[in-house]
Enzyme design. Structure first.
Site, PDB file in Angstrom:
ATOM      1  N   SER B 332       0.598  -1.110   0.288  1.00  0.00           N
ATOM      2  CA  SER B 332       0.235  -0.416   0.303  1.00  0.00           C
ATOM      3  C   SER B 332       0.771   1.620  -0.085  1.00  0.00           C
ATOM      4  O   SER B 332       0.237   1.983  -0.476  1.00  0.00           O
ATOM      5  CB  SER B 332      -0.637  -0.002   0.959  1.00  0.00           C
ATOM      6  OG  SER B 332      -1.661  -0.966   1.067  1.00  0.00           O
ATOM      7  N   ASP B 371     -10.852  -6.833  -0.517  1.00  0.00           N
ATOM      8  CA  ASP B 371      -9.747  -5.632   0.103  1.00  0.00           C
ATOM      9  C   ASP B 371      -9.459  -6.286   0.957  1.00  0.00           C
ATOM     10  O   ASP B 371     -10.124  -7.059   1.859  1.00  0.00           O
ATOM     11  CB  ASP B 371     -11.235  -4.324   0.053  1.00  0.00           C
ATOM     12  CG  ASP B 371     -10.586  -3.208   1.626  1.00  0.00           C
ATOM     13  OD1 ASP B 371     -10.559  -2.111  -0.355  1.00  0.00           O
ATOM     14  OD2 ASP B 371      -9.736  -2.968   1.829  1.00  0.00           O
ATOM     15  N   HIS B 377     -15.283  -0.089   3.256  1.00  0.00           N
ATOM     16  CA  HIS B 377     -15.047   1.221   3.607  1.00  0.00           C
ATOM     17  C   HIS B 377     -16.038   2.018   3.272  1.00  0.00           C
ATOM     18  O   HIS B 377     -16.118   3.418   3.371  1.00  0.00           O
ATOM     19  CB  HIS B 377     -13.445   1.541   3.203  1.00  0.00           C
ATOM     20  CG  HIS B 377     -12.678   0.568   3.622  1.00  0.00           C
ATOM     21  ND1 HIS B 377     -11.659   1.390   4.278  1.00  0.00           N
ATOM     22  CD2 HIS B 377     -11.760  -0.174   2.574  1.00  0.00           C
ATOM     23  CE1 HIS B 377     -10.615   0.033   4.877  1.00  0.00           C
ATOM     24  NE2 HIS B 377     -10.692  -0.189   3.491  1.00  0.00           N
ATOM     25  N   CYS B 390      -7.888   1.831   1.377  1.00  0.00           N
ATOM     26  CA  CYS B 390      -9.196   1.137   0.712  1.00  0.00           C
ATOM     27  C   CYS B 390      -7.935   0.774  -0.253  1.00  0.00           C
ATOM     28  O   CYS B 390      -8.284   1.442  -1.064  1.00  0.00           O
ATOM     29  CB  CYS B 390      -9.641   2.338   0.520  1.00  0.00           C
ATOM     30  SG  CYS B 390     -11.496   1.161  -0.965  1.00  0.00           S
TER      31      CYS B 390
END
Lengths: 376, 625
Positions: B332, B371, B377, B390
């Protein structure tokens, strides 16, 4: 009458001259020898890396040697002649003793140790062999019968071979050459000389087999020193470098780099001529050779003037031996002869050869100064 | 008797006359013989001393003159505050001149009884020996202890040709802290010797093997001097004829702050990972840590085979420079860059929302891209998508951007390229593109490849160094930061070379960067921020960051992530950050292998380093020792 006129003929005009004559000293020879000895100190100082101790020890030897020379000059050649045979016999006995119980020095068996001093009988043979031969040939003039010839040859070659066996190639060459010189001066026929040379050449292969390994390797090295530059060819190569780098005028006194930096082995003994050549160049070498040549010339004059057969045979032989001495040493140092252990006469460090040499000059002086007393 | 006597007498008289004649002739012959041979000697002397003089003079000179190299002193390595990281300590070596030894094996055998001499050492010596001349001193043992020196000194007369020499030995005072930066020197091996300039290295035993020591070998080594020495036949020096002094190697000032480096080491205690901190304005690498590390000092004199094997065989791979060569999926941490790409390419606006049901499906495909939050989310904009990390938002964005735009945009930040750090052996990582896949995988690019690239999974691979650099460039509003370790090189003639600066700029809209940075601030300070655990009371600055949790192991469809999974397959924890957020000074990237969640595991480590840097500002930066 005749004797007296001779005496007058030799009368020196100066007081010193008369004194020297009383001492039985031959002035020209004495001056030459003194000059060479002086040169010896100069070059030894450099070759020994300026070691005063070396010079001190050598000067003691020189003084002793000159004393011995003077002493021998007093001995009437007639006496020498009388003791020739006994001296030779003693020499032979000692040579046998060396072979049986001699000390091994430097891988060679040359010395007899008497406790307080070490004695090298082969050195004595350098003088007693020609004396013996001169005596024998004076008694038995040429032409000799086959038996006498055999005896004469045996007198030379038995001690020669015994010395070569020790092994001391250098001394045996000197003994042999002095003996042969007596034969030559006594009138050995040219035909005989021719045959001998022929026989010698053809016997070389046999001789080769008799030689010790180290002697063989020296001969091989002489033929091609570069084949083993770090090993056995080292002496010759380094010596040639020293001499060649000396050039015309040399590197100057104490300027030898080859000897100083230990490249040159035996630099104060057998190879001292290389140091001399490096420092004093061609000019110095020629000077030294001339000095030696003058010594030889003076001795030849003495030989010619000697009156009785014994004296002139002995004088001629000793003179020739001296020349061989010079020639073999310089010849090996400059690389035209194999390396045999022969010092440079009167210059190399060491007492034995010095004493023997001065003894020969003493005998020569005696022969020259005692002519008037000799019976004809 | 009486009859024979006159005959005999008369013959004798005749004989005497003849004898005299013969004798005179013989003396003459001898005189000529002597003269001729004497002339022969003269001729030979003239040949040697006149004709051959030049030849022999050269031989005599070569005989006595030996050129001996004086090794230069290796340059010292300092940190940014002038603290010594690599120095030269006086020591003693045991050296052998093979030429002077009659029986080498016997000598070595006897030395074995005296000193601590292993078979390895002897083998090394034999290898070294091949490349030294027989009359050159060849090292057997380097850095003898005082006791060994004393022991050998007593026995020295029994070991001709073996001697003790004073030498300088490289020493790394901070050892384990600097091994992945400074590296170490080691004995020059056979292969290296062939490539080195012989004149320069003939008196040197060491050369840089890794790290700065290797990279800056030429500068650190300096220039060898030499002496012309007059030697004797045994090779002993007698007299120095001429001397050219060596030039010492240049001193290096690293950008590393050893205090920060120490903190980086401490925070990584107990884990395998890497931390890289870069000063944003200058590109100075402040901390460069790969953990676990190792002590470089044993390598200097030849590490024992056993110790080396232990290091090599350790599953934690202490000798592996993770910061420089470790390749990890960015996870991420790539999202701020992808988000910025979306803004720059006008795919969406900062506040445009996307619905996140907890998974993403390509139209017509059954495969669900999940996810990390199982229930999703909800409706998120870029700010939330970065703050809460997210995945679905970025699946969508990546699909719309397409791989080639992502590739082109991210490459500007240095992904998939070497950063140009002055340290050899850097890995370039991988920033995939359609072209790359066609070429290397012999397959066409799939939409799914783009989707997972959007969350830093799939083919993409980065090094911790690249992450730190990309973060610094982002914090610098697109002015490209080129990291460097050597900030200053001081030569013996006092000339100084400073690190070069690049002026390339990524054309970015300041507004977009501001937006992304604000989202990264929310990662730490937002209510749902993934790294809010690092907030501490009383901080005078704010940290902007992004967590990452990179999958090592692909969880199969419909499978739960097993918490008890084998450690080796656990996720890597990552964190990129910079601070202060409103005036960026320092960028820090952390990777903790198999650490788990980036926010909880990696982020606190970065925070500690940032805090130390900002609250204990670096003073008298360029102090010379």
């Amino acid at each position: 009458m005749k004797i007296e006129t001779r005496n007058e003929h030799f009368q020196s005009p100066t007081v010193l001259g008369r004194l020297l004559q009383k001492l039985h000293i031959d002035i020209p020879l004495f001056i030459l020898l003194a000059l060479i000895s002086l040169l010896s100190f100069v070059i030894l100082y450099s070759a020994s890396n300026q070691d005063i101790g070396t010079l001190q020890r050598q000067s003691v030897r020189v003084v002793l040697a000159f004393c011995l020379m003077t002493a021998l000059a007093h001995v009437n050649p007639h006496q020498l002649k009388r003791y020739s045979a006994s001296l030779y016999s003693v020499g032979m006995v000692l040579l046998v003793a060396v072979l049986v119980l001699g000390k091994v020095a430097l891988g060679a068996q040359r010395w007899l140790d008497f406790g307080f001093f070490r004695f090298q009988p082969s050195e004595m043979m350098k003088i007693s062999a020609p004396m013996m031969l001169a005596w024998y040939l004076a008694e038995h003039p040429f032409p000799l019968n086959w038996k006498q010839q055999a005896i004469a040859l045996a007198l030379i070659f038995v001690p020669t071979l015994m010395i070569a066996k020790q092994p001391d190639l250098g001394t045996s060459i000197l003994v042999a050459s002095s003996g042969i010189a007596v034969l030559f001066f006594a009138g050995l026929s040219w035909r005989f000389i021719g045959y001998s040379v022929l026989l010698f050449t053809s016997s070389l292969p046999v001789l080769w087999n008799v030689l010790h390994d180290y002697q063989r390797s020296r001969v091989l090295m002489f033929i091609n020193p570069e084949s083993d530059p770090m090993g056995r060819g080292y002496h010759i190569i380094q010596s040639k470098i020293a001499i060649g780098s000396g050039g015309l005028s040399g590197k100057g006194w104490l300027g030898s780099t080859q000897a100083k930096l230990d490249y040159l082995p035996e630099s104060s003994t057998d190879f001292i001529f290389a140091v001399f050549a490096e420092e004093f160049g061609l000019a110095g070498c020629l000077g030294l050779l001339i000095l030696y040549f003058l010594v030889i010339c003076r001795c030849l004059v003495i030989t010619l003037e000697a009156k009785d057969p014994y004296s002139r045979l002995l004088a001629g032989s000793l003179t020739f031996a001296f020349f061989v001495y010079v020639f073999v040493n310089i010849g090996m140092v400059i690389g035209i002869l194999p390396v045999v252990g022969v010092p440079l006469p009167l210059i190399s460090y060491g007492g034995t050869s010095m004493v023997t040499l001065m003894a020969t000059f003493g005998i020569l002086m005696s022969i020259h100064t005692h002519k008037k007393f000799l019976p004809h | 008797m009486s009859r024979g006597r006159p005959v005999s007498s008369s013959r004798k008289v005749r004989d005497r006359f003849l004898e005299n004649k013969i004798f005179f002739n013989r003396v003459l012959v001898i005189f000529i013989f002597v003269s001729v041979l004497m002339l022969g000697l003269c001729a030979r002397l003239i040949y040697l001393q006149v004709v051959g003089h030049e030849h022999y003079a050269v031989l005599a000179k070569n005989n006595r003159i030996k050129i001996s190299t004086i090794p230069p002193t290796r340059g010292i390595i300092y940190d940014r505050k002038g603290r010594v990281l690599a120095q030269n300590l006086p020591s003693y070596s045991l050296e052998i001149v093979p030429e002077q030894i009659e029986n080498l094996d016997d000598t070595l055998e006897r030395l074995k009884d005296l000193l601590d001499l292993t078979e390895d050492t002897i083998e090394e010596f034999h290898k070294q020996r091949k490349h030294h001349k027989r009359f050159d001193s060849t090292p057997l043992l380097l850095s003898l202890t005082e006791e060994e020196v004393a022991k050998f000194a007593a026995a020295r007369p029994f070991f001709p040709g073996v001697d003790i020499h004073a030498i300088l030995v490289r020493y790394y005072p901070y050892g384990i802290l600097t091994s992945h930066v400074v590296g170490y020197v080691g004995r020059i091996n056979e292969k290296e010797l062939k490539d080195l300039p012989e004149q320069e290295y003939s008196g040197t035993f060491y050369m840089g093997k890794v790290g700065i020591e290797e990279t800056y070998e030429e500068q650190l080594h300096g220039k060898a001097g030499y002496t012309e020495i007059e030697t004797n036949a045994q090779g002993r020096s007698i007299n120095i004829l001429s001397k050219v002094e060596p030039t010492a190697g240049a001193d290096l000032y690293l950008s590393i702050d050893i205090d920060l480096q120490k903190t980086a080491y401490d925070v990584l205690e107990g884990v395998n990972g890497a931390l890289v901190a870069i000063e944003i304005k200058t590109g100075d690498v402040l901390a460069f840590m790969s953990h676990p590390s190792f002590d470089p000092n044993p390598f200097v004199n030849g590490i024992s085979y056993k110790a080396y094997r232990t290091l090599q065989d350790s599953p934690d791979r202490p000798m592996f420079n993770r910061a420089l060569r470790g390749l990890y999926p960015p996870g991420s941490t790539v999202k701020p860059f992808v988000g910025l790409a979306g803004l720059e390419y006008n795919i969406m606006s900062f506040h445009q929302k996307t619905y996140c049901p907890g998974y993403f499906q390509l139209p017509g495909f059954a495969h669900r891209f999940r996810d990390w939050a199982k229930w999703g989310h909800g409706s998120v904009d870029l700010n939330q998508a970065i703050t809460e990390s997210c995945d679905v938002y970025f699946y969508n964005l990546a699909l719309e951007l397409g791989i080639d735009r992502m590739h082109d945009f991210l490459q500007q930040f240095g992904f998939g390229e070497k950063t140009g750090l002055d340290l050899l052996g850097e890995k370039a990582g991988l920033m995939p593109s359609q072209q790359w896949k066609r070429k290397n995988k012999k397959a066409g690019w799939a939409a799914g490849d783009s989707i997972i690239t959007g969350i830093g999974q799939g083919f993409m691979q980065v090094t911790p160094l690249q992450l730190a650099r990309a973060t610094a460039t982002l914090a610098n509003y697109g002015k490209v930061v080129t990291p460097h370790l050597v900030s200053k090189l001081v030569r013996t003639d006092h000339t100084v070379t400073e690190a070069a600066k690049t002026n390339s700029v990524i054309p970015l809209k300041t507004k977009n960067v501001d937006d992304v940075i604000s989202a990264m601030v929310n990662v730490v300070y937002g209510e749902h921020g993934t790294a809010k655990n690092i907030i501490q009371e009383g901080l005078t600055y704010r940290i902007a960051g992004k967590t990452g949790t990179a999958q090592v192991y692909t969880v199969k469809q419909n499978e739960q992530y097993d918490k008890e999974i084998n450690v080796k397959f656990r996720d890597h924890a990552l964190f990129i950050s910079f601070a202060p957020a409103d005036n960026p000074q320092i960028a820090v990237a952390v990777v903790v292998e198999n650490g788990g969640h980036g926010g909880t595991i990696a982020a606190p480590l970065a925070a500690k380093v940032i805090d130390q840097y900002l609250t204990q500002p670096i003073q008298d930066e360029n102090r010379n020792p």
